[in-house]
Scaffold this motif. Structure first.
Motif, PDB file in Angstrom:
ATOM      1  N   VAL A   1      42.779  30.121  36.542  1.00 54.44           N
ATOM      2  CA  VAL A   1      43.610  31.122  35.716  1.00 54.44           C
ATOM      3  C   VAL A   1      44.129  30.266  34.636  1.00 54.44           C
TER       4      VAL A   1
ATOM      5  N   GLN B   1      46.591  28.802  45.748  1.00 55.53           N
ATOM      6  CA  GLN B   1      45.331  29.644  45.549  1.00 55.53           C
ATOM      7  C   GLN B   1      44.983  29.416  44.038  1.00 55.53           C
ATOM      8  N   GLU B   2      45.570  28.947  43.149  1.00 55.68           N
ATOM      9  CA  GLU B   2      45.237  29.217  41.823  1.00 55.68           C
ATOM     10  C   GLU B   2      45.339  27.718  40.966  1.00 55.68           C
TER      11      GLU B   2
ATOM     12  N   ARG C   1      40.310  27.549  45.045  1.00 61.29           N
ATOM     13  CA  ARG C   1      41.045  28.182  44.135  1.00 61.29           C
ATOM     14  C   ARG C   1      40.442  28.953  43.171  1.00 61.29           C
ATOM     15  N   VAL C   2      41.200  29.805  42.476  1.00 62.30           N
ATOM     16  CA  VAL C   2      40.956  30.687  41.166  1.00 62.30           C
ATOM     17  C   VAL C   2      41.092  29.939  40.028  1.00 62.30           C
TER      18      VAL C   2
ATOM     19  N   VAL D   1      49.767  29.970  36.329  1.00 62.46           N
ATOM     20  CA  VAL D   1      49.596  29.573  37.576  1.00 62.46           C
ATOM     21  C   VAL D   1      50.684  30.145  38.521  1.00 62.46           C
TER      22      VAL D   1
END
Length: 413
Positions: A66, A76-77, A63-64, A71
């Motif tokens: 943020v 994915q985040e 995941r990235v 979010v």
């Protein structure tokens, strides 16, 4: 470990199934990815590491990072606060890899994973089995009788594969017991649902042809060619053979000294009577050979209609027709012609009628009594002395006189 049940499955399938490492790993990854899609909506950002030899596996989610409160897609985040619980020096924009334990998927998902794995492995096995036996169609195969049913015999080979020998694919004299080894030809492979059903046959012409290949070295080596096989399973067969080497007698080589070579084939087929015939492109000679053991006087061929009139002396007619009409029927199938038997003799003598044509007036058992002493036509009976017929048959004189009267009326008319 929470993935113990799945690890057991890896070992179980790796050891018990004929499945290679690469295929097993591909199946396992596919099963896990389906589970991840159900749980998280997508599996694009997951890495799956599998070691089936050790029974070990890892799932990592990428995941990235943020900023907190930004979010939008939890799969994915990950927020900065949550990321720093994993590693305290993470910053916004960096990638985070976090291991996903199977327990996080839930107990139901783990059970579903195992079932899905079993299903995929069976599907793989069935596909391989189907391909394996598709390639064996037309080959002789041996398997052991597992159990006998009214409509089929169920066989099992050395690898535990089930093979079906239907009743109609068995020779009439076949009798099987549990544990017997049975030879036949793989005739077809049918898909019943997702499971392949392997059909064996012992009545196929191809079975007899393959037995020739297996039992006669010259046929196996290609020195002798089997041109055509026709058969009435368990009763009679005719096999046309040819050789491109004039030094080889194809019939003699197939039959062997005193029938030594063909004896094993005859025994395998329940004492089926096998005529081996020398193939030729000369149609008249081919038909004459096909009607063996009868000696043909002459043949008139009608190519346009695929028929042939075969002229025979009276004493040769019954040989040409054979018991139950088997000989002439098979000769026709072998040559591709419809054969009409014509008895030789004077015009008046040539007119004759089969006794079976009188079945409306003469009872079947009486006709059979005449047939037992070789009398199968009206004239063959009329030529005999009544007293002699009484002596040679189990018929009363009154019955014989009645038959003679009926037969004479036929020719008077």
């Amino acid at each position: 470990m929470e993935n113990l049940a799945l690890i057991d499955s890896f070992s179980e399938f790796k050891d018990d199934k004929l499945i290679d490492r690469v295929t097993l790993m591909a199946i396992l990854e596919d099963v896990f990815r389906n589970a991840l899609k159900k749980k998280y909506g997508s599996d694009d950002n997951f890495d799956i590491i599998i070691n089936p030899d050790k029974g070990d596996m890892e799932i990592w989610r990428n995941r990235v990072v943020v900023a907190d409160g930004e979010v939008e897609d939890p799969n994915q985040e990950i927020s900065l606060t949550e990321a720093r619980k994993i590693e305290p020096d993470f910053e916004v924009g960096e990638d985070v890899s976090e291991e996903v334990k199977l327990i996080q998927l839930g107990r139901r998902a783990i059970l579903a994973l195992r079932q899905n794995l079993i299903s995929k492995i069976h599907e793989h096995d069935n596909t391989n089995l189907y391909k394996q036996f598709k390639d064996l169609i037309g080959d002789i195969y041996t398997a052991e009788v597992h159990h006998v049913r009214p409509k089929a015999v169920i066989l099992v080979d050395d690898e535990g594969n089930e093979i079906v020998l239907p009743k109609e694919k068995q020779i009439p004299s076949d009798f099987f017991r549990k544990g017997d080894n049975v030879r036949g030809i793989i005739e077809n492979v049918e898909l019943k649902g997702n499971k392949p059903q392997i059909i064996m046959s012992r009545t196929s012409e191809m079975f007899l042809e393959k037995l020739f290949e297996q039992e006669i070295p010259e046929v196996f080596d290609g020195l002798i060619t089997v041109k055509k096989v026709v058969r009435i399973p368990g009763e009679k067969a005719k096999v046309a053979v040819d050789s491109y080497d004039d030094r080889i007698d194809p019939v003699g080589a197939c039959v062997g000294m005193k029938g030594s070579r063909i004896h094993g084939i005859v025994r395998e087929l329940g004492n089926e009577n096998i005529d081996v015939i020398n193939y030729t492109t000369n149609t008249q000679l081919y038909i004459s050979r096909a009607l063996s053991p009868a000696k043909v006087s002459s043949i008139k061929i009608d190519e346009a209609n695929g028929r042939a009139e075969v002229f025979l002396k009276l004493e040769e007619v019954s040989k040409a027709i054979g018991r139950g009409g088997h000989n002439i029927r098979l000769a026709g199938l072998l040559t591709g012609y419809e054969l009409d038997v014509i008895r030789e003799g004077n015009a008046a003598e040539d007119e004759d009628v089969e006794l079976t044509e009188f079945s409306d007036e003469i009872e079947g058992w009486i006709i059979e009594e005449f047939a037992k002493i070789g009398l199968d036509t009206a004239r063959s009976v009329l030529r005999q002395d009544v007293a002699d017929l009484v002596r040679r048959t189990d018929l009363e004189e009154e019955t014989i006189l009645d038959v003679v009267r009926i037969l004479k009326e036929e020719f008077e008319d």
